[in-house]
Design a protein around this motif. Sequence first.
Motif, PDB file in Angstrom:
ATOM      1  N   ARG A  27      39.230  39.945  38.701  1.00 46.73           N
ATOM      2  CA  ARG A  27      40.672  40.175  38.519  1.00 46.73           C
ATOM      3  C   ARG A  27      40.960  40.783  37.151  1.00 46.73           C
ATOM      4  N   THR A  28      40.272  40.272  36.151  1.00 41.98           N
ATOM      5  CA  THR A  28      40.516  40.736  34.785  1.00 41.98           C
ATOM      6  C   THR A  28      40.111  42.196  34.617  1.00 41.98           C
ATOM      7  N   VAL A  30      39.751  44.438  37.087  1.00 43.88           N
ATOM      8  CA  VAL A  30      40.627  45.255  37.940  1.00 43.88           C
ATOM      9  C   VAL A  30      41.926  45.574  37.204  1.00 43.88           C
ATOM     10  N   GLU A  31      42.482  44.573  36.547  1.00 40.70           N
ATOM     11  CA  GLU A  31      43.724  44.754  35.809  1.00 40.70           C
ATOM     12  C   GLU A  31      43.594  45.845  34.754  1.00 40.70           C
ATOM     13  N   ASP A  32      42.440  45.906  34.101  1.00 41.51           N
ATOM     14  CA  ASP A  32      42.261  46.822  32.981  1.00 41.51           C
ATOM     15  C   ASP A  32      41.712  48.185  33.399  1.00 41.51           C
ATOM     16  N   GLY A  35      43.980  49.140  37.608  1.00 39.69           N
ATOM     17  CA  GLY A  35      45.407  48.921  37.803  1.00 39.69           C
ATOM     18  C   GLY A  35      45.757  48.292  39.130  1.00 39.69           C
ATOM     19  N   GLY A  36      44.794  47.661  39.778  1.00 42.56           N
ATOM     20  CA  GLY A  36      45.066  46.957  41.024  1.00 42.56           C
ATOM     21  C   GLY A  36      44.172  47.358  42.171  1.00 42.56           C
ATOM     22  N   SER A 126      38.680  43.072  28.212  1.00 45.40           N
ATOM     23  CA  SER A 126      38.706  41.948  29.154  1.00 45.40           C
ATOM     24  C   SER A 126      37.937  40.759  28.603  1.00 45.40           C
ATOM     25  N   ASN A 129      39.972  39.253  25.722  1.00 43.29           N
ATOM     26  CA  ASN A 129      41.150  38.525  26.197  1.00 43.29           C
ATOM     27  C   ASN A 129      40.781  37.122  26.673  1.00 43.29           C
TER      28      ASN A 129
END
Length: 317
Positions: A27-28, A30-32, A35-36, A126, A129
């Motif tokens: 998920r982390t 993919v977010e970076d 974008g989904g 990622s 974070n």
Amino acid sequence: MVTAAADPRDLTGTGLSEQWVAELVERTLVEDLTGGAPLPSAPDLAVAHDVTSAATVPAAQLGTADLVARADGVVAGLPVAARVFTRLAPGATLTASAADGDRVVRGDVLLTVRGPVRALLAAERSALNVASRASGIATLTRRWVDAVAGTGAVVLDTRKTTPGLRPLEKYAVRCGGGSNKRMGLYDVAMVKDNHVAAAGSVAAAIAAVRERAPRVAVQVEVDVPGQAVEAVEAGADFLLCDNMPPEVLREVVALVGGRAELEATGGLTLEVARAVAETGVDYLSVGGLTHSAPILDLALDLRAEGAGSALSWSSRP
């Protein structure tokens, strides 16, 4: 200092499941990176989504990156950060210089990773974070634990966690020396004023919980000493003493007389933590451990190898 694991990705003793961590890492990233959109399973295809690194870094270039503390604190989340790197660079070599729960000072190297530069840079934010967030919680928790040291009181977190990150954040609390009493709505019954109003009385609410979930401990929120006595006599296992000043907490401790565990909460600050702990309560629950902890400042210092890579540079958040 805790001995660093031979494999920095090792989750043994963390309480974090392999599946949950894998999903968090995905998920982390993919977010970076996308974008989904689903992250390609092939690492090189995933890394290619970092348009800057793909344009400026040769595909075959290798480098070594140090995860470094930029402030004093307590480390948490290193195994998860390590897995972020190896998701994009499966063949990377990792060396841990610290372990979760360690106190560190500015300039300490926590983790060293050697692998393709493109992958290291794509994973950088990622990984930072995850580790910065967890380490910030561990660092703040340790301040609370230090503040009440010697009193016998235990510092607890609450359910006020970042959506989707509860296992990691509660693990970080444990890294800081705190404890988790309730992971969710399923493992401890918390009877509050609205439950009492719906059931008709404290005794009726406790009885209803006992009937439906006989193996679950029952905690009752109380605001004044009289409610504490009523709840204990009705069979509560724990009392959540909400927004009570130290003098009132001492009265409740005397009235309850060890018949239930007592947890102070509401309006707690580091300045009053010790005075509250010295009243004789068993726990201090602090929502701010997770909902208001600042990150611990971490950074990635990269040393690239090969032609055109004479410079080393430090990445800043």
